[in-house]
Design a protein around this motif. Structure first.
Motif, PDB file in Angstrom:
ATOM      1  N   ASN A  24       5.060  -0.870  -7.500  1.00 49.59           N
ATOM      2  CA  ASN A  24       3.591  -0.901  -7.200  1.00 49.59           C
ATOM      3  C   ASN A  24       3.221  -1.121  -5.557  1.00 49.59           C
ATOM      4  O   ASN A  24       4.110  -2.118  -4.949  1.00 49.59           O
ATOM      5  CB  ASN A  24       2.991  -1.964  -7.891  1.00 49.59           C
ATOM      6  N   LEU A  25       2.489  -0.277  -4.928  1.00 48.07           N
ATOM      7  CA  LEU A  25       2.189  -0.372  -3.376  1.00 48.07           C
ATOM      8  C   LEU A  25       1.663  -1.856  -3.004  1.00 48.07           C
ATOM      9  O   LEU A  25       1.970  -2.551  -2.142  1.00 48.07           O
ATOM     10  CB  LEU A  25       1.412   0.579  -3.062  1.00 48.07           C
ATOM     11  N   VAL A  65      -3.719  -6.219   6.571  1.00 45.95           N
ATOM     12  CA  VAL A  65      -5.116  -5.747   6.615  1.00 45.95           C
ATOM     13  C   VAL A  65      -4.921  -4.308   6.835  1.00 45.95           C
ATOM     14  O   VAL A  65      -5.781  -3.539   6.073  1.00 45.95           O
ATOM     15  CB  VAL A  65      -6.213  -6.432   7.579  1.00 45.95           C
ATOM     16  N   LEU A  66      -4.169  -3.764   7.717  1.00 52.04           N
ATOM     17  CA  LEU A  66      -4.069  -2.386   8.036  1.00 52.04           C
ATOM     18  C   LEU A  66      -3.580  -1.479   6.521  1.00 52.04           C
ATOM     19  O   LEU A  66      -3.999  -0.383   6.458  1.00 52.04           O
ATOM     20  CB  LEU A  66      -3.184  -2.025   9.134  1.00 52.04           C
ATOM     21  N   PHE A  67      -2.785  -2.351   5.998  1.00 53.26           N
ATOM     22  CA  PHE A  67      -1.965  -1.566   4.885  1.00 53.26           C
ATOM     23  C   PHE A  67      -2.977  -1.652   3.931  1.00 53.26           C
ATOM     24  O   PHE A  67      -3.338  -0.557   3.188  1.00 53.26           O
ATOM     25  CB  PHE A  67      -0.841  -2.463   4.170  1.00 53.26           C
ATOM     26  N   PHE A  68      -3.770  -2.542   3.572  1.00 55.83           N
ATOM     27  CA  PHE A  68      -4.695  -2.570   2.577  1.00 55.83           C
ATOM     28  C   PHE A  68      -5.760  -1.529   2.729  1.00 55.83           C
ATOM     29  O   PHE A  68      -6.231  -0.751   1.846  1.00 55.83           O
ATOM     30  CB  PHE A  68      -5.627  -4.083   2.317  1.00 55.83           C
ATOM     31  N   VAL A  69      -6.324  -1.425   3.939  1.00 58.79           N
ATOM     32  CA  VAL A  69      -7.336  -0.221   4.184  1.00 58.79           C
ATOM     33  C   VAL A  69      -6.738   1.233   4.259  1.00 58.79           C
ATOM     34  O   VAL A  69      -7.304   2.098   3.409  1.00 58.79           O
ATOM     35  CB  VAL A  69      -7.631  -0.495   5.670  1.00 58.79           C
ATOM     36  N   THR A  70      -5.500   1.288   4.463  1.00 58.91           N
ATOM     37  CA  THR A  70      -4.655   2.519   4.215  1.00 58.91           C
ATOM     38  C   THR A  70      -4.662   2.799   2.738  1.00 58.91           C
ATOM     39  O   THR A  70      -5.105   3.977   2.255  1.00 58.91           O
ATOM     40  CB  THR A  70      -3.426   2.523   4.861  1.00 58.91           C
ATOM     41  N   LEU A  71      -4.231   1.843   1.865  1.00 61.22           N
ATOM     42  CA  LEU A  71      -4.194   2.260   0.667  1.00 61.22           C
ATOM     43  C   LEU A  71      -5.638   2.306  -0.120  1.00 61.22           C
ATOM     44  O   LEU A  71      -5.645   3.414  -1.035  1.00 61.22           O
ATOM     45  CB  LEU A  71      -3.629   1.031  -0.546  1.00 61.22           C
ATOM     46  N   LYS A  72      -6.715   1.708   0.317  1.00 58.12           N
ATOM     47  CA  LYS A  72      -8.055   2.086  -0.174  1.00 58.12           C
ATOM     48  C   LYS A  72      -8.428   3.549   0.431  1.00 58.12           C
ATOM     49  O   LYS A  72      -9.140   4.065  -0.572  1.00 58.12           O
ATOM     50  CB  LYS A  72      -9.027   1.058   0.466  1.00 58.12           C
ATOM     51  N   ILE A  74      -6.439   6.130   0.910  1.00 59.22           N
ATOM     52  CA  ILE A  74      -5.814   7.303   0.288  1.00 59.22           C
ATOM     53  C   ILE A  74      -6.231   7.154  -1.380  1.00 59.22           C
ATOM     54  O   ILE A  74      -5.409   7.715  -2.289  1.00 59.22           O
ATOM     55  CB  ILE A  74      -4.378   7.070   0.610  1.00 59.22           C
ATOM     56  N   HIS A  75      -6.853   6.168  -1.660  1.00 55.63           N
ATOM     57  CA  HIS A  75      -7.162   5.869  -2.996  1.00 55.63           C
ATOM     58  C   HIS A  75      -6.262   5.300  -3.978  1.00 55.63           C
ATOM     59  O   HIS A  75      -6.082   5.832  -5.248  1.00 55.63           O
ATOM     60  CB  HIS A  75      -8.004   7.288  -3.664  1.00 55.63           C
ATOM     61  N   ALA A  76      -5.222   4.940  -3.368  1.00 58.84           N
ATOM     62  CA  ALA A  76      -4.006   4.018  -4.122  1.00 58.84           C
ATOM     63  C   ALA A  76      -4.650   2.818  -4.888  1.00 58.84           C
ATOM     64  O   ALA A  76      -4.025   2.558  -5.974  1.00 58.84           O
ATOM     65  CB  ALA A  76      -3.021   3.833  -3.405  1.00 58.84           C
TER      66      ALA A  76
END
Length: 88
Positions: A24-25, A65-72, A74-76
């Motif tokens: 899980n990412l 925070v950048l990882f969370f924004v990226t996952l959001k 790309i709809h992960a």
């Protein structure tokens, strides 16, 4: 105090291994955050507060925070409503 340091080092190794095996990412990001926070504690124990502050701010803060924004983006990360709509 050495026991505490060894415990933190062991936790770092466990975090590093568990990030690579996590499917899980979102869990991987949370483990990475905990790794950075423990590393900042170790920097404090090594009497390097400037590195500890940098590790806490950049490693656990900005990067996560950048990882969370990226996952959001790309709809992960989806809401539970979206997942339940597909099952019904």
């Amino acid at each position: 105090m050495q026991t505490f340091t060894y415990l933190l080092m062991g936790f770092l190794v466990i975090c590093a291994v568990s990030v690579s095996f996590s499917k899980n990412l979102l869990n991987s990001i949370l483990i990475f955050m905990s790794y950075s926070l423990v590393m900042s504690i170790i920097w404090i124990l090594l009497e390097s507060p400037d590195l500890a502050i940098t590790e806490a701010a950049v490693g656990a803060g900005v990067t996560s925070v950048l990882f969370f924004v990226t996952l959001k983006k790309i709809h992960a990360i989806r809401r539970e409503d979206d997942e339940n709509d597909g099952k019904e």
